[in-house]
Scaffold this motif. Structure first.
Motif, mmCIF file in Angstrom:
data_model
loop_
_atom_site.group_PDB
_atom_site.id
_atom_site.type_symbol
_atom_site.label_atom_id
_atom_site.label_comp_id
_atom_site.label_asym_id
_atom_site.label_seq_id
_atom_site.Cartn_x
_atom_site.Cartn_y
_atom_site.Cartn_z
ATOM 1 N N PHE A 11 -33.962 20.056 -55.605
ATOM 2 C CA PHE A 11 -33.217 20.663 -56.621
ATOM 3 C C PHE A 11 -31.834 21.100 -55.857
ATOM 4 C CE2 PHE A 11 -31.150 23.472 -59.851
ATOM 5 C CZ PHE A 11 -31.194 22.696 -60.659
ATOM 6 N N GLY A 12 -31.287 19.930 -54.987
ATOM 7 C CA GLY A 12 -29.963 20.002 -54.704
ATOM 8 C C GLY A 12 -29.077 19.647 -55.702
ATOM 9 N N ILE A 13 -27.797 18.922 -55.247
ATOM 10 C CA ILE A 13 -26.967 18.564 -56.322
ATOM 11 C C ILE A 13 -27.257 17.475 -57.281
ATOM 12 C CG2 ILE A 13 -25.779 16.860 -54.641
ATOM 13 C CD1 ILE A 13 -23.877 18.938 -57.432
ATOM 14 N N MET A 14 -28.198 16.214 -56.600
ATOM 15 C CA MET A 14 -28.744 15.474 -57.466
ATOM 16 C C MET A 14 -29.749 15.949 -58.267
ATOM 17 S SD MET A 14 -26.751 12.874 -56.302
ATOM 18 C CE MET A 14 -27.385 11.752 -57.296
ATOM 19 N N GLY A 15 -30.603 16.653 -57.848
ATOM 20 C CA GLY A 15 -31.609 17.269 -58.782
ATOM 21 C C GLY A 15 -31.129 18.045 -60.027
ATOM 22 N N GLU A 16 -29.845 18.813 -59.614
ATOM 23 C CA GLU A 16 -29.170 19.573 -60.659
ATOM 24 C C GLU A 16 -28.396 18.794 -61.715
ATOM 25 O OE1 GLU A 16 -25.856 23.077 -61.085
ATOM 26 O OE2 GLU A 16 -26.681 22.685 -58.956
ATOM 27 N N ARG A 17 -27.708 17.461 -61.133
ATOM 28 C CA ARG A 17 -27.235 16.511 -62.118
ATOM 29 C C ARG A 17 -28.105 16.043 -63.084
ATOM 30 N NH1 ARG A 17 -23.019 13.565 -57.764
ATOM 31 N NH2 ARG A 17 -21.450 15.217 -57.618
ATOM 32 N N LEU A 18 -29.301 15.539 -62.404
ATOM 33 C CA LEU A 18 -30.296 14.902 -63.583
ATOM 34 C C LEU A 18 -30.717 15.980 -64.505
ATOM 35 C CD1 LEU A 18 -32.383 12.038 -62.934
ATOM 36 C CD2 LEU A 18 -33.724 13.950 -63.654
ATOM 37 N N LEU A 19 -31.054 17.166 -63.817
ATOM 38 C CA LEU A 19 -31.636 18.011 -64.867
ATOM 39 C C LEU A 19 -30.535 18.394 -65.952
ATOM 40 C CD1 LEU A 19 -33.633 20.310 -65.837
ATOM 41 C CD2 LEU A 19 -32.466 21.824 -64.281
ATOM 42 N N THR A 20 -29.399 18.512 -65.786
ATOM 43 C CA THR A 20 -28.252 18.873 -66.832
ATOM 44 C C THR A 20 -28.123 17.692 -67.830
ATOM 45 O OG1 THR A 20 -26.722 17.722 -65.672
ATOM 46 C CG2 THR A 20 -26.716 20.100 -65.281
ATOM 47 N N GLN A 21 -28.620 16.461 -67.432
ATOM 48 C CA GLN A 21 -28.708 15.408 -68.398
ATOM 49 C C GLN A 21 -30.103 15.491 -69.127
ATOM 50 O OE1 GLN A 21 -26.351 13.091 -69.365
ATOM 51 N NE2 GLN A 21 -25.055 14.602 -68.354
ATOM 52 N N ALA A 22 -31.194 15.801 -68.366
ATOM 53 C CA ALA A 22 -32.588 15.840 -69.191
ATOM 54 C C ALA A 22 -32.632 16.909 -70.097
ATOM 55 C CB ALA A 22 -33.513 15.831 -68.041
ATOM 56 N N LEU A 23 -32.319 17.973 -69.985
ATOM 57 C CA LEU A 23 -32.289 19.207 -71.017
ATOM 58 C C LEU A 23 -31.885 18.620 -72.260
ATOM 59 C CD1 LEU A 23 -31.136 22.016 -68.804
ATOM 60 C CD2 LEU A 23 -33.602 21.482 -69.461
ATOM 61 N N PRO A 24 -30.678 18.006 -72.630
ATOM 62 C CA PRO A 24 -30.473 17.597 -74.186
ATOM 63 C C PRO A 24 -30.802 16.149 -74.432
ATOM 64 C CG PRO A 24 -28.762 17.280 -72.729
ATOM 65 C CD PRO A 24 -29.462 17.810 -71.563
ATOM 66 N N HIS A 25 -31.806 15.580 -73.416
ATOM 67 C CA HIS A 25 -32.123 14.069 -73.993
ATOM 68 C C HIS A 25 -33.204 14.288 -74.901
ATOM 69 C CE1 HIS A 25 -33.166 10.082 -73.497
ATOM 70 N NE2 HIS A 25 -31.967 9.922 -72.840
ATOM 71 N N PRO A 26 -33.089 13.514 -75.824
ATOM 72 C CA PRO A 26 -34.582 13.701 -76.804
ATOM 73 C C PRO A 26 -35.707 13.002 -76.323
ATOM 74 C CG PRO A 26 -32.905 11.832 -77.356
ATOM 75 C CD PRO A 26 -32.178 12.594 -76.385
ATOM 76 N N ASP A 27 -35.587 12.172 -75.329
ATOM 77 C CA ASP A 27 -36.775 11.723 -74.625
ATOM 78 C C ASP A 27 -37.611 12.302 -73.731
ATOM 79 O OD1 ASP A 27 -36.826 9.443 -76.211
ATOM 80 O OD2 ASP A 27 -35.356 8.410 -75.149
ATOM 81 N N PHE A 28 -36.920 13.578 -73.184
ATOM 82 C CA PHE A 28 -37.438 14.303 -72.043
ATOM 83 C C PHE A 28 -37.670 15.838 -72.388
ATOM 84 C CE2 PHE A 28 -35.755 10.566 -70.287
ATOM 85 C CZ PHE A 28 -36.706 10.338 -69.261
#
Length: 325
Positions: A11-28
């Motif tokens: 959960f560095g910068i890349m993990g955080e960036r992906l998480l911010t997109q995943a949280l509102p994504h309807p498929d995840f």
């Protein structure tokens, strides 16, 4: 359709960036996150105070349908292998491994088992690359490619949390971390990569490279590659420039699609966005494709084989000169 349980290890910068997109994504839906760093736990809580770190990477693998691996490179293959053996889909950062033989063996295993796995080369979903594809139809047969990638310092300021390994020869360096993206784009757009010659400058000790120069071929076309640290004032400057029979196009600084005009100047696409605004759109495209991959549907994410081919070239470049004493 049931949301896919997403696990994140690293959960560095890349993990955080992906998480911010995943949280509102309807498929995840977020299943679990693990990183051993106390700072990472604080960043996770800052994203959402209800989120907590899991106890281990094994806990994350057990809880998820899809595992995103954003840990340092030495951990990529062990984590990916464990997840695939547990029947999970895997999305990992590059390079595949710190050892090329380990990467080769892993890719062979994953392909033999028909694994659902891909590598996070965001240019597979870049709107700017889509614009280049449209322009390519207008400029005729490609003739040559030039890649330039330059930095004021390495690692960049925003990568300070990972500087301990990014700055070192064993796992880091800008050729692995950044040049690999542009080589992936060359391979996907033009064809297989072949290294003809290379020269690398290393400082003393175990520090990563400070300059590279290489001549390659991609799909049979000449490719000139140049990269440096400490020769420019701005944080970074990149250009992937394709010259063809009837014009030239380039991708500049990750997100700006540009076309050479009749006036001899470069003209940016009307809908171009700076990278900080383009990045979420690109990552959203990656998440859409990851959902398809995890469900066994066709996906245009970067394959393990593509990532391995890029890693072979990168490691050959980096091995082209012995380190300075």
């Amino acid at each position: 359709m049931t949301a896919l349980a997403l696990g994140i290890v690293g959960f560095g910068i890349m993990g955080e960036r992906l998480l911010t997109q995943a949280l509102p994504h309807p498929d995840f839906r977020l299943a679990a996150v693990w990183d051993p760093s106390p700072d990472a736990a604080a960043r996770l809580a800052a994203v959402d105070s209800a989120l907590r770190m899991s106890g281990s990477a094994a806990d994350v693998i057990a809880a998820c349908d899809v595992l995103y691996i954003a840990a340092p490179p030495a951990a990529h293959v062990p984590l990916a292998r464990a997840a695939l053996l547990a029947g999970k889909a895997v999305f990992l950062e590059k390079p595949l491994a710190t050892d090329l033989a380990e990467a080769e063996a892993f890719v062979a295993e994953a392909e033999a088992m028909g694994a659902r796995a891909a590598v996070n080369f965001p240019m597979a979903s870049s709107p700017a690359v889509a614009q280049l594809n449209t322009w390519r139809e207008q400029i005729g047969a490609p003739q040559r490619l030039e890649i330039g990638t330059h930095f004021a310092r390495w690692p960049r300021g925003w990568q300070s949390d990972a500087a301990t390994w990014l700055s070192r020869r064993a796992e880091g360096g800008f050729t692995r971390e950044v040049v690999s993206h542009f080589l992936f784009l060359a391979r996907r757009q033009l064809g297989p990569l072949q290294l003809l010659s290379a020269d690398v400058t290393y400082p003393g000790g175990d520090m990563a490279e400070t300059a590279i120069s290489a001549e390659l071929r991609t799909g049979g076309l000449p490719l000139a590659l140049r990269g440096s640290v400490g020769r420019i004032a701005e944080e970074e400057d990149h250009a992937w420039t394709l010259t063809a029979a009837s014009g030239a196009i380039r991708l500049r600084n990750w997100s700006l699609a540009e076309q050479l005009g009749a006036d001899g100047g470069w003209h940016t696409a009307a809908d171009a966005l700076p990278n900080e605004k383009m990045r979420p759109l690109t990552l959203r495209g990656q998440m859409d494709k990851l959902a398809a991959l995890a469900r066994g549907e066709p996906s245009s994410l970067a394959t393990l084989r593509e990532a391995l081919d890029v890693q072979r070239i990168v490691e050959a470049i980096l091995a082209s000169r012995s380190p300075a004493a």
